[in-house]
Every structure is written in C-alpha cells, then in structure tokens.
Design an enzyme around this catalytic site. Structure first.
Site, PDB file in Angstrom:
ATOM      1  N   ASP A   1       0.855  -1.187   0.000  1.00  0.00           N
ATOM      2  CA  ASP A   1       0.000   0.000   0.000  1.00  0.00           C
ATOM      3  C   ASP A   1       0.883   1.226   0.000  1.00  0.00           C
ATOM      4  O   ASP A   1       1.977   1.231   0.562  1.00  0.00           O
ATOM      5  CB  ASP A   1      -0.959  -0.003   1.199  1.00  0.00           C
ATOM      6  CG  ASP A   1      -0.249  -0.143   2.535  1.00  0.00           C
ATOM      7  OD1 ASP A   1       0.216   0.879   3.069  1.00  0.00           O
ATOM      8  OD2 ASP A   1      -0.162  -1.279   3.054  1.00  0.00           O
TER       9      ASP A   1
ATOM     10  N   ASP B   1      -9.373   2.921   6.574  1.00  0.00           N
ATOM     11  CA  ASP B   1      -8.254   2.824   7.504  1.00  0.00           C
ATOM     12  C   ASP B   1      -8.686   3.482   8.808  1.00  0.00           C
ATOM     13  O   ASP B   1      -8.767   4.707   8.908  1.00  0.00           O
ATOM     14  CB  ASP B   1      -7.051   3.539   6.898  1.00  0.00           C
ATOM     15  CG  ASP B   1      -5.854   3.608   7.837  1.00  0.00           C
ATOM     16  OD1 ASP B   1      -5.927   3.076   8.957  1.00  0.00           O
ATOM     17  OD2 ASP B   1      -4.838   4.203   7.434  1.00  0.00           O
TER      18      ASP B   1
ATOM     19  N   GLU C   1      -7.753   3.544  12.827  1.00  0.00           N
ATOM     20  CA  GLU C   1      -6.668   3.139  13.713  1.00  0.00           C
ATOM     21  C   GLU C   1      -6.355   4.241  14.704  1.00  0.00           C
ATOM     22  O   GLU C   1      -7.088   5.218  14.825  1.00  0.00           O
ATOM     23  CB  GLU C   1      -5.431   2.809  12.882  1.00  0.00           C
ATOM     24  CG  GLU C   1      -5.003   3.970  11.999  1.00  0.00           C
ATOM     25  CD  GLU C   1      -3.648   3.763  11.344  1.00  0.00           C
ATOM     26  OE1 GLU C   1      -2.643   3.875  12.067  1.00  0.00           O
ATOM     27  OE2 GLU C   1      -3.605   3.497  10.124  1.00  0.00           O
TER      28      GLU C   1
END
Length: 293
Positions: free
Chosen positions: A89, A178, A180
């Site tokens: 990524d 994403d 986190e």
C-alpha cells in the site's frame, strides 16, 4: 496508515524486517531502504500521510513469538504464506512509483491512499492508481478515517467522489477504510469518541459506501485498537478484514467478530514500495474477490 512519531516508525521498521525475514518474502533487512517512503527523520507529511496503513501499530505492537498461535488466534491460511499473493500500500510518500518494477518484484495488488477526512486528497493518487493498473496490478483505494472531524457518511461520500469507487472489472479492489490510532493525539487514541459512538461512526461510513458501490468496505485496523475503541465490537464481521500486525509469522488474534482475515499487513518495509501485505487466498481468489464474488 498514519505516520506517527519517529521512535514508533523506527521500532516498526525493526519489527517489519524481522517479519520479512521470517516470512522469507524479502532479502536481507537492508533491502529496499527507501521503499517505505520518506525515512522517519525526513518525513514531511500531509494530513496523517503515511507510508501506508498501520504505522500506528507501534503504540501497542502485538508481536509475539514468531511461531506462536494461541487460543482465539487465526491459524493462518491453508497454504504456505510463501504461496500467497503479495501486495503493498502506498500514499503520497511514495510519490511516483515505478510500477513495472513493483510488478516484477512480486506485487500482485496494491491499495492507494485517496483521501482523509473531508479536506485532504493524495496529490499523487491519480498517477499511482492509473500506473498500478497499467502495470497489471489489481488496485484499490483507501480512506484514512478522522472520526473527530465529521460523520462517517460524510467522509465516505468525500472518499467516493475522489477515487474510492468500485466496479466489477476484476481489477478493482473494494474501497477500504483505515481506522486506527489517532496520529495527531496520543491522549485521544479513539478520537474522543466512546465505544458506542465509534461503532456508529464506522457503520455510517460502511453503509454509505455499500449504498453507492454495492460492496461493504474493507476495514483496516489493529486488534488492539479495535478492542480499545470499539469494545471489540462484533458488528462488522461481514466486512473483509485488513489486519495490521508487524513482527510476527502469523496474523495472530483477530478483532471481535472476524473468523479470518482477507489482507494482512505484516511490515512497513520490504521489497515493495510502501507497506508489505499478503492476500489470504490464491491468485484466482484475489481476482474473484476483486470482481465481488
């Protein structure tokens, strides 16, 4: 996917090198010193820009014994990790990637950062996304969540307008979220949301993506953050899981609700630009997954 403190990045890099050595997916630990984007000492980033997902894993890295798989942990794929499709990524830190070289180096898929919150777009996204496809990589886009800035639905809509779409062409991975540790505040790792509000935020994002694309977004996270910030919520097991765990030979314990992982980010540095990932299945299964089957 957010770049955190220099110390954290250094620690993650050491663990990633160990993981790569265990997996046998890269050469010596010194291979590809610049493949993870800007070095910690020179990193100058846009909003939470990172070499890729899960640099925040250093807050509570779950690396344990390289061969240990305890109760409640994923036993890993049925085939050897050496046989699984490799991928990576990237974000703006990789800038202009040499995609033919990445393909020659073993890459079969890639996720590219598209957006963050509702006011940031990766300035290299179009070239990265197009270049990956031209080189023969299956590619997808990801959004870095900022639950402290606006609603999940609003951020999903912004993401979808700026690269987060999907179509069943066999070359496009489903959009990814994403979610986190907060790279902007170690004090507010859950972005100031309690567990119930965080679950609602993620559901709002996912519902909007599914409404517009017909696919549930992939969720990228760490087991530790998920436990801390959602209460190990089990409401998202129908979403593909992209798990971040560095410095281990197996993905280890999974977040609540998931019985298996789809992608595993095992390191932040290796033979491919950006972070290093595996897909849990064959090459044919990867293509079927991209088609939505």
């Amino acid at each position: 996917m957010a770049r955190v403190r220099t110390l954290v990045r250094r620690r993650a890099g050491v663990l990633a090198a160990a993981a790569a050595a265990v997996l046998g997916l890269t050469g010596p630990a010194t291979a590809g010193p610049a493949t993870a984007g800007a070095s910690p000492a020179t990193a100058s980033a846009g909003p939470a820009e990172a070499a890729g997902p899960a640099s925040a894993v250093g807050f509570a890295n779950a690396a344990g014994p390289a061969s240990a798989v305890g109760p409640g942990e994923a036993s890993g794929p049925a085939v050897s990790v050496r046989a699984l499709p490799r991928g990576h990524d990237v974000s703006s830190h990789q800038e202009r990637v040499d995609w033919p070289e990445a393909r020659a180096g073993g890459a079969r898929f890639v996720y590219v950062k598209a957006t963050e919150s509702t006011d940031y777009r990766n300035p290299y996204f179009s070239g990265q996304y197009r270049g990956a496809r031209e080189a023969g990589l299956i590619r997808g886009a990801y959004h870095f969540a900022r639950p402290d800035r606006s609603s999940g639905a609003r951020q999903a809509a912004y993401f979808l307008r700026h690269g987060g779409g999907w179509r069943a062409d066999g070359w496009t991975l489903p959009p990814a979220l994403d979610i986190e540790y907060n790279p902007y505040s170690e004090e507010h790792v859950c972005y100031g949301l309690d567990k119930e509000r965080m679950v609602r935020w993620i559901r709002s994002f996912g519902d909007e993506v599914e409404r517009e694309t017909g696919r549930r977004p992939v969720i990228y996270t760490t087991t530790e953050w998920w436990r801390q910030c959602t209460g190990d919520g089990r409401a998202f097991s129908s979403h593909p899981l992209w798990l971040a765990r560095h410095g281990a030979a197996r993905p280890g314990a999974l977040p609540g609700g998931w019985r298996d992982w789809t992608f595993w980010q095992y390191g932040v540095k290796g033979g491919l630009p950006g972070d290093q990932n595996l897909f849990n299945g064959s090459a044919a299964r990867l293509r079927a997954f991209a088609r939505g089957r």
